[in-house]
Design an enzyme around this catalytic site. Structure first.
Site, mmCIF file in Angstrom:
data_model
loop_
_atom_site.group_PDB
_atom_site.id
_atom_site.type_symbol
_atom_site.label_atom_id
_atom_site.label_comp_id
_atom_site.label_asym_id
_atom_site.label_seq_id
_atom_site.Cartn_x
_atom_site.Cartn_y
_atom_site.Cartn_z
ATOM 1 N N SER A 77 -6.369 -9.169 7.287
ATOM 2 C CA SER A 77 -5.814 -9.463 8.616
ATOM 3 C C SER A 77 -5.213 -10.866 8.725
ATOM 4 O O SER A 77 -5.327 -11.509 9.768
ATOM 5 C CB SER A 77 -6.881 -9.241 9.705
ATOM 6 O OG SER A 77 -7.266 -7.880 9.730
ATOM 7 N N GLY A 107 -1.560 -7.487 3.838
ATOM 8 C CA GLY A 107 -1.281 -6.061 3.989
ATOM 9 C C GLY A 107 -0.263 -5.839 5.097
ATOM 10 O O GLY A 107 0.935 -6.072 4.932
ATOM 11 N N GLY A 108 -0.753 -5.401 6.258
ATOM 12 C CA GLY A 108 0.117 -5.010 7.378
ATOM 13 C C GLY A 108 1.235 -5.985 7.690
ATOM 14 O O GLY A 108 2.393 -5.578 7.868
ATOM 15 N N HIS A 147 -8.603 -3.318 -5.826
ATOM 16 C CA HIS A 147 -8.512 -3.355 -4.361
ATOM 17 C C HIS A 147 -9.626 -2.510 -3.742
ATOM 18 O O HIS A 147 -9.980 -1.462 -4.281
ATOM 19 C CB HIS A 147 -7.141 -2.850 -3.903
ATOM 20 C CG HIS A 147 -6.891 -3.171 -2.469
ATOM 21 N ND1 HIS A 147 -7.403 -2.415 -1.445
ATOM 22 C CD2 HIS A 147 -6.234 -4.216 -1.885
ATOM 23 C CE1 HIS A 147 -7.055 -2.978 -0.296
ATOM 24 N NE2 HIS A 147 -6.348 -4.058 -0.533
ATOM 25 N N GLU A 164 -11.200 -10.404 -0.572
ATOM 26 C CA GLU A 164 -10.838 -9.616 0.603
ATOM 27 C C GLU A 164 -12.095 -8.967 1.180
ATOM 28 O O GLU A 164 -12.505 -7.891 0.711
ATOM 29 C CB GLU A 164 -9.833 -8.522 0.222
ATOM 30 C CG GLU A 164 -8.532 -9.047 -0.348
ATOM 31 C CD GLU A 164 -7.390 -8.039 -0.198
ATOM 32 O OE1 GLU A 164 -6.417 -8.375 0.474
ATOM 33 O OE2 GLU A 164 -7.497 -6.922 -0.722
ATOM 34 N N LYS A 180 0.846 -1.212 0.000
ATOM 35 C CA LYS A 180 0.000 0.000 0.000
ATOM 36 C C LYS A 180 0.879 1.258 0.000
ATOM 37 O O LYS A 180 1.932 1.262 -0.630
ATOM 38 C CB LYS A 180 -0.968 -0.063 1.177
ATOM 39 C CG LYS A 180 -1.738 -1.398 1.211
ATOM 40 C CD LYS A 180 -2.878 -1.428 2.180
ATOM 41 C CE LYS A 180 -3.564 -2.793 2.122
ATOM 42 N NZ LYS A 180 -4.725 -2.911 2.996
HETATM 43 P P1 13P Z 1 -4.365 -6.375 6.024
HETATM 44 O O1 13P Z 1 -3.603 -7.678 5.902
HETATM 45 O O2 13P Z 1 -3.555 -5.274 6.613
HETATM 46 O O3 13P Z 1 -5.695 -6.571 6.666
HETATM 47 O O4 13P Z 1 -4.662 -5.906 4.505
HETATM 48 C C1 13P Z 1 -5.194 -6.780 3.608
HETATM 49 C C2 13P Z 1 -5.165 -6.154 2.261
HETATM 50 O O5 13P Z 1 -5.858 -5.192 1.997
HETATM 51 C C3 13P Z 1 -4.236 -6.703 1.257
HETATM 52 O O6 13P Z 1 -4.486 -6.184 -0.007
#
Ligand code: 13P
Length: 249
Positions: free
Chosen positions: A212, A233-234, A94, A166, A11
């Site tokens: 997550s 993501g994170g 996304h 997602e 991101k």
């Molecule tokens: P998180 O893993 O931070 O929840 O983000 C998921 C995501 O949006 C991956 O594209």
């Protein structure tokens, strides 16, 4: 072709030095795995990331692209520009692009079409919002997202499509879909594709789960038969966490 995939969507995080440092850490710690491993840094660091990973099997992918070939689209990036720096896979659709940048199914269908015409592999993201799930509309929302953006494609186009389910309520919230919820939706997605096309299309597409995913829950989610990996993501911003998730597959 269906394969196991773990992809990190960075991101709008990590400056140039941080990007390089994370790539060096990931390359050094990358486990021996048959899974495809991908990272999506920001546009300004894409070309450097490709150079950094020249000898690594980690693939650099893009977070977005425009549907037009070129021209007066200030701030946008074309498919040819991605290909020119050695990036041939792109995330499209996304939920943050849909929610904050007004990307509709119609726009996304155009992006997918351009990407495929140019030979770019598409990681197509979709998923319901919390209200959709609470009201029991999650299956119909997902079905229409798929139908509107993807179901005018030819069967042969699907070899260049990766899906990433997602659920919006699970993104960045710490609240993950349970492995059973993920499996239920992924099986539904496969059934929907099989009805629109046939079993060979639906059985050969990789369907990733995103929302997550962490080292502590990855293994159970990935163990489900219709879950082919994750879009992270994170947790993909921390090398040890991302490597643990790769190990979980
Ligand atoms: P998180 O893993 O931070 O929840 O983000 C998921 C995501 O949006 C991956 O594209």
């Amino acid at each position: 072709m269906r394969s196991k995939i773990v992809a990190g969507n960075w991101k709008m995080n990590k400056n140039m030095e941080e990007t390089e440092a994370l790539l060096i850490e990931l390359s050094a710690k990358l486990p021996d795995t048959k899974a495809e491993v991908m990272v999506a840094p920001t546009f300004v660091n894409l070309a450097a990331a490709v150079r950094n990973l020249e000898t690594s099997r980690i693939e650099v992918i893009a977070q977005n692209m425009h549907f037009a070939e070129s021209g007066a689209y200030t701030g946008e990036i074309s498919a040819d520009m991605l290909l020119n720096i050695g990036v041939d896979t792109c995330i499209i659709g996304h939920s943050e692009r849909r929610a904050y940048f007004g990307e509709t199914d119609e726009i996304l269908a155009k992006k997918v079409k351009t990407a495929l015409e140019k030979g770019i592999r598409v990681m197509f993201c979709f998923g319901e919002e919390l209200e959709d799930r609470k009201s029991g509309n999650h299956f119909s929302v997902v079905e229409s997202q798929l139908k509107n953006a993807l179901f005018s494609l030819e069967s042969s186009d699907w070899s260049k499509i990766i899906l990433a389910y997602e659920p919006v309520w699970a993104i960045g919230t710490g609240e993950t879909a349970s492995p059973e919820q993920a499996q239920e939706m992924h099986a539904f997605i496969r059934k929907t594709i099989s009805e629109a096309y046939d079993g060979s299309v639906s059985n050969n597409v990789s369907i990733l789960y995103g929302g997550s995913v962490k080292p502590g829950n990855a293994e159970e989610i990935f163990s489900k038969p219709d879950v082919d990996g994750g879009l992270i993501g994170g947790a993909s911003l921390v090398s040890d966490d991302f490597v643990a998730i790769i190990n979980a597959i």
